[in-house]
Design an enzyme around this catalytic site. Structure first.
Site, PDB file in Angstrom:
ATOM      1  CB  CYS A 111      -0.895   0.352   1.082  1.00  0.00           C
ATOM      2  SG  CYS A 111      -1.760   1.739   1.060  1.00  0.00           S
ATOM      3  CB  CYS A 131      -3.266   2.784  -0.976  1.00  0.00           C
ATOM      4  SG  CYS A 131      -3.545   0.560  -0.704  1.00  0.00           S
ATOM      5  CE  LYS A 190      -5.155   4.529  -5.734  1.00  0.00           C
ATOM      6  NZ  LYS A 190      -5.965   3.165  -5.862  1.00  0.00           N
ATOM      7  CE1 TYR A 244      -7.211  -1.890  -7.009  1.00  0.00           C
ATOM      8  CE2 TYR A 244      -8.258  -4.139  -7.491  1.00  0.00           C
ATOM      9  CZ  TYR A 244      -7.411  -2.657  -6.541  1.00  0.00           C
ATOM     10  OH  TYR A 244      -7.302  -3.743  -5.508  1.00  0.00           O
ATOM     11  CD  GLU A 281      -6.897   2.378  -8.534  1.00  0.00           C
ATOM     12  OE1 GLU A 281      -8.333   2.621  -7.729  1.00  0.00           O
ATOM     13  OE2 GLU A 281      -6.052   2.101  -8.660  1.00  0.00           O
ATOM     14  CG  HIS A 303     -27.561  22.525  -0.577  1.00  0.00           C
ATOM     15  ND1 HIS A 303     -27.811  21.915  -1.990  1.00  0.00           N
ATOM     16  CD2 HIS A 303     -27.632  23.862  -1.217  1.00  0.00           C
ATOM     17  CE1 HIS A 303     -28.149  22.058  -2.819  1.00  0.00           C
ATOM     18  NE2 HIS A 303     -28.318  23.669  -2.064  1.00  0.00           N
ATOM     19  CD  GLU A 349     -27.239  18.046  -1.519  1.00  0.00           C
ATOM     20  OE1 GLU A 349     -28.569  18.613  -0.698  1.00  0.00           O
ATOM     21  OE2 GLU A 349     -26.857  19.431  -1.585  1.00  0.00           O
TER      22      GLU A 349
END
Length: 519
Positions: free
Chosen positions: A90, A95, A98, A231, A235, A494, A499
């Site tokens: 990672c 991760c 990346k 993925y 990515e 908002h 939302e």
């Protein structure tokens, strides 16, 4: 009758009694006795083999609970010779680099697509300095490597830069980078060695690099072929194209196998519009080295093209082949993974977590949580099992994809079409709305409910900016088995894209237009 105590104790009891129960009863892990006793004569109570996220989390937690703990971490270079430090996939080759390079691509897209609309003067064409980005990313990673070493020392965990191999259930042979061999003993062992990328099995496949190499390339990758539609491949293709490199993805079958098909199709369309080329129904058949270190690729349909870099991301295998597992009676299954029951292997005092474990989602936070949970069971008196269900994840493609729970296809298979209801919506994120180059793109979200169980939410999917940040909170709600009524009753923040999920009202079954309107 029960005596509650004075005023404070009575109020505390009332608060607890009146609090919502939720889904708080964790599953108990019933494990085989492993023979561990306190005050044993072994070198350590626990030796962790592998210094990735899960192994480090487990080692520190076990040490906090009073165990004598050692961590072995020895990084075998990739076939291309790439090396890295403590911290596992990672932080070093996954991760962290990346996400940083994905962010670089996002910044570049903002410069190209948004600055003019927001009145910011910027060059009409950007340029990218790969060497500068690589240097800064690698410096950040080295800083993390150092912090991990310090954290182990501060938590009384002994660290060895050595490679381990089982001799018997309580003994391992270890070798350091000078080739010196010795042995170590422990009452318990934890295997947390993770996985490594699967190589390209074709003539000249050794010319390709993997995700173990791309983040440390000394020079820009140039024109790149990404092999695979996982993925990881998408990515990498996304940030390379976003930085301005000519990028092609070779797709053998479908994109993002195992993810929601509707969302995968929308990601594919978005990536095509953002300059990523796709070659379908092909795999590399032959790679040939040309002058200038370029690579000619012959595909299975006999077409050819020339690239500067070929990056392979067609899957990963557990790094277990040299652990001597046969010496402790542990048999691996597909891709070298280890079968377990509550992280306990067939050898009762040997445990496994993370990507090396069969059936475990290959995600860093899962390995960390499993490591903490296991350490608390082994040394803290806990009996609570790790919950591998409803784990949030995000795919950092150019159109980010956050998800938790079941895909539409899996929900149909599990509950039947007649028992699910799907709420969905397309929307334009506010930050895209005044940029001409973005306004024709949509975000998307959908919530999948089980009609036979009080409209319990069984899957959430979101495509749009900041997908990971949006999805994390919904993961808590999924753990608590919330319903669509709970979602409807939640007041949104908002103006945000998050939302959009709590304001869903259109069902697929209604056939109504799912495009959002208003503010």
């Amino acid at each position: 009758n029960t005596f509650l105590g004075g005023c404070d104790d009575t109020l505390a009891w009332c608060r607890k009694f009146a609090s919502p129960a939720g889904n708080t009863s964790g599953e108990s892990a019933i494990m085989k006795p492993d023979g561990h006793v306190e005050g044993n004569s072994y070198d350590y109570d626990l030796i962790v083999i592998g210094g990735g996220s899960g192994g480090l989390a487990a080692s520190k937690e076990a040490a906090k609970l009073g165990a004598r703990v050692a961590v072995l971490d020895f990084v075998k270079p990739s076939p291309k010779g790439t090396k890295w430090g403590l911290g596992g996939t990672c932080v070093n080759v996954g991760c962290i680099p990346k996400k940083l390079m994905h962010n670089a691509a996002n910044i570049n897209e903002i410069m190209i697509a948004d600055t003019a609309a927001f009145g910011i003067l910027a060059p009409e064409k950007t340029s990218h300095n790969w060497e500068e980005m690589r240097s800064n990313v690698q410096n950040h990673i080295r800083g993390l490597n150092f912090k991990y070493r310090v954290n182990l020392r501060e938590n009384n965990v002994t660290y060895f830069n050595k490679l381990g191999k089982f001799l018997d259930p309580h003994t391992i042979e270890v070798v350091d980078n000078r080739g010196e061999i010795s042995t170590m003993t422990a009452s318990r062992f934890l295997i947390a060695v993770g996985g490594r990328p699967s190589p390209l099995d074709c003539e000249g496949g050794d010319l390709a690099i993997s995700s173990d190499d791309v983040f440390a390339l000394e020079k820009s990758p140039g024109k790149t072929l990404c092999v695979g539609a996982s993925y990881i491949s998408l990515e990498c293709a996304g940030f390379l194209a976003g930085l301005g490199y000519d990028t092609t993805v070779a797709v053998r079958s479908i994109l993002l196998r195992g993810f929601d098909r509707e969302c995968a199709d929308k990601i594919e369309s978005y990536m095509q519009d953002h300059g990523v080329n796709f070659k379908y129904k092909v795999v590399p058949k032959k790679l040939e080295k040309l002058a200038g270190d370029r690579i000619r690729v012959t595909f299975s349909d006999e077409s050819q093209d020339v690239y500067d870099t070929v990056l392979v991301a067609i899957g990963r295998s557990a790094d277990t082949s040299n652990l001597g597992l046969d010496s402790v009676g542990i048999a691996t299954v597909k891709n070298g993974k280890i079968p377990t029951v509550y992280e306990q292997t067939s050898c009762s005092n040997v445990y496994a977590i993370g990507d090396v474990m069969e059936g475990c989602p290959e995600l860093t936070p899962v390995a960390i949580q499993a490591g903490l949970s296991l350490a608390r069971r082994l040394f803290g008196g806990s009996s609570e099992a790790m919950d591998y269900q409803n784990v949030c994840t995000t795919v950092f493609t150019p159109l980010e994809y956050g998800t938790v729970g079941l895909s539409e296809e899996d929900a149909v298979e599990k509950f039947g079409t007649e028992n699910i209801e799907i709420y969905h919506k397309s929307f334009v994120p506010l930050e895209w709305s005044i940029s001409e180059k973005r306004s024709h793109h949509d975000g998307f979200c959908k919530v999948i409910c089980d009609k036979s169980d009080n409209m319990r939410v069984v899957g959430i999917h979101y495509l749009g900016p900041n997908a990971g940040e949006v999805m994390q909170g919904y993961g808590v709600a999924m753990k608590k088995s919330f319903t669509f009524k709970d979602l409807e009753d939640t007041v949104g923040i908002h103006p945000t894209t998050a939302e959009e999920i709590v304001t869903l009202s259109i069902t697929k079954s209604s056939g109504e237009d799912a495009a959002a309107g208003g503010c």
